[in-house]
Design a protein around this motif. Structure first.
Motif, mmCIF file in Angstrom:
data_model
loop_
_atom_site.group_PDB
_atom_site.id
_atom_site.type_symbol
_atom_site.label_atom_id
_atom_site.label_comp_id
_atom_site.label_asym_id
_atom_site.label_seq_id
_atom_site.Cartn_x
_atom_site.Cartn_y
_atom_site.Cartn_z
ATOM 1 N N LEU A 65 0.836 -1.206 0.000
ATOM 2 C CA LEU A 65 0.000 0.000 0.000
ATOM 3 C C LEU A 65 0.866 1.249 0.000
ATOM 4 C CD1 LEU A 65 -2.639 1.539 0.171
ATOM 5 C CD2 LEU A 65 -2.661 1.114 2.644
ATOM 6 N N ARG A 66 1.921 1.249 0.793
ATOM 7 C CA ARG A 66 2.824 2.412 0.785
ATOM 8 C C ARG A 66 3.371 2.663 -0.608
ATOM 9 N NH1 ARG A 66 7.825 3.501 0.192
ATOM 10 N NH2 ARG A 66 8.416 1.293 0.078
ATOM 11 N N GLU A 67 3.785 1.599 -1.277
ATOM 12 C CA GLU A 67 4.303 1.738 -2.636
ATOM 13 C C GLU A 67 3.216 2.224 -3.584
ATOM 14 O OE1 GLU A 67 5.899 -2.105 -3.456
ATOM 15 O OE2 GLU A 67 7.733 -1.773 -2.292
ATOM 16 N N GLN A 68 1.999 1.724 -3.418
ATOM 17 C CA GLN A 68 0.879 2.152 -4.252
ATOM 18 C C GLN A 68 0.619 3.652 -4.103
ATOM 19 O OE1 GLN A 68 -1.151 0.846 -6.464
ATOM 20 N NE2 GLN A 68 -2.841 2.335 -6.496
ATOM 21 N N LEU A 69 0.766 4.156 -2.895
ATOM 22 C CA LEU A 69 0.522 5.571 -2.630
ATOM 23 C C LEU A 69 1.703 6.452 -3.021
ATOM 24 C CD1 LEU A 69 -1.132 5.189 0.898
ATOM 25 C CD2 LEU A 69 -2.308 5.647 -1.270
ATOM 26 N N GLY A 70 2.825 5.846 -3.371
ATOM 27 C CA GLY A 70 4.002 6.600 -3.784
ATOM 28 C C GLY A 70 4.665 7.364 -2.648
ATOM 29 N N LEU A 71 4.590 6.811 -1.433
ATOM 30 C CA LEU A 71 5.149 7.486 -0.265
ATOM 31 C C LEU A 71 6.514 6.910 0.073
ATOM 32 C CD1 LEU A 71 1.958 7.480 2.004
ATOM 33 C CD2 LEU A 71 2.826 9.374 0.611
ATOM 34 N N ASP A 72 7.473 7.798 0.296
ATOM 35 C CA ASP A 72 8.780 7.340 0.768
ATOM 36 C C ASP A 72 8.685 6.943 2.236
ATOM 37 O OD1 ASP A 72 11.693 6.966 0.520
ATOM 38 O OD2 ASP A 72 11.770 8.645 1.927
ATOM 39 N N ARG A 73 8.002 7.789 3.021
ATOM 40 C CA ARG A 73 7.722 7.502 4.428
ATOM 41 C C ARG A 73 6.262 7.841 4.673
ATOM 42 N NH1 ARG A 73 11.040 10.749 8.218
ATOM 43 N NH2 ARG A 73 11.079 8.961 9.626
#
Length: 279
Positions: free
Chosen positions: A81-89
């Motif tokens: 999900l973090r990768e899907q949202l394009g978030l580094d942190r």
């Protein structure tokens, strides 16, 4: 609703409330659809809430491998999900049983967590226990409620290991700061939101490594908020404070009069505390 694929191909759904910088929210239950969180009492007015339906719950797909419901294996879903949202942190918020998953994620991916908010947290993943005497002592705060005598008798049966299904039902009022119509409706909806098969697998053998998790969390640099309900039997303030001691940069806030769902009991106070921490 937006969907994404996990490493094993299971399609998961998440729900978005509000605008601004995202906060990824993990529901409890364990394995309950995120709908019970609502918008966390209006927290969506301050931040964009990304509510994940864990695999097999809500509008997310049931996995082919049912053993993948195990808590440690769900860490990969949160990372996807973090990768899907394009978030580094990311800022991560979790409630109740979902805080075990948040703890395992933070232990495995500390560099990906900017802030961690644990709401009425479970202590299972780190190997702590909540003594029956502490639960009974906390319950005593409600002694003036009209339902208290029957509920407390049932609680004694639960803490002594002789509870029946009726006893488990009888202690329900303790979960809420006010046992009113809103609380009754919130509780009544739970049966249709929880995946019992997934819940049974969530804490299966091998799911938790308390010693390893505690060691990893002792090195977590991110600030941590632990919010306890003053009257919460599931996560009493004393147990929450013990959990906080495992983090190097943690703060405990006890919400007066709140049970296990503090955003329902006093939404203004809950939002002020949580939004103030998340920024």
């Amino acid at each position: 609703m937006p969907r994404f694929s996990t490493p094993d191909g299971t399609k998961l759904t998440y729900h978005v409330f509000g605008d601004g910088s995202p906060v990824v929210c993990l529901p409890g239950g364990p394995m309950q659809a995120s709908v019970y969180l609502g918008d966390l009492g209006g927290l969506s007015a301050h931040r964009k809430l990304v509510m994940l339906d864990l695999r097999g719950t809500g509008q997310s797909q049931t996995p082919a491998d049912l053993s993948s419901y195990r808590c440690d294996r769900l860490v990969d879903d949160v990372e996807a999900l973090r990768e899907q949202l394009g978030l580094d942190r990311m800022d991560l918020l979790a409630h109740s049983g979902g805080t075990n998953l948040a703890a395992l994620y933070a232990a495995r991916h500390p560099e990906r967590v900017s802030r961690l908010a644990l709401i009425t947290p479970s202590v299972l993943a780190v190997g702590l226990t909540v003594p029956g005497e502490l639960r009974r002592e906390t319950a005593g705060l409600r002694r003036h409620e009209p339902w208290f005598p029957d509920a407390f008798a049932a609680l004694e049966a639960v803490t002594e290991g002789r509870a029946t299904e009726d006893d488990w039902r009888a202690i329900t009022p303790f979960r809420y700061g006010r046992w009113d119509e809103r609380a009754r409706a919130h509780h009544a909806a739970e049966d249709g939101q929880r995946n019992d098969e997934a819940a049974a697998a969530y804490g299966a053998e091998g799911a938790f490594d308390p010693a390893g998790t505690r060691s990893a969390l002792a090195l977590l640099g991110a600030p941590v908020l632990l919010l306890a309900g003053e009257a919460d039997l599931n996560s009493p303030p004393a147990a929450t404070a013990e959990l906080a001691g495992l983090f190097p940069n943690a703060r405990v806030v006890v919400q007066p009069g709140a049970g296990h769902f503090p955003w329902l009991d006093d939404s203004e106070r809950f939002v002020a505390t949580t939004a103030g921490f998340l920024g």
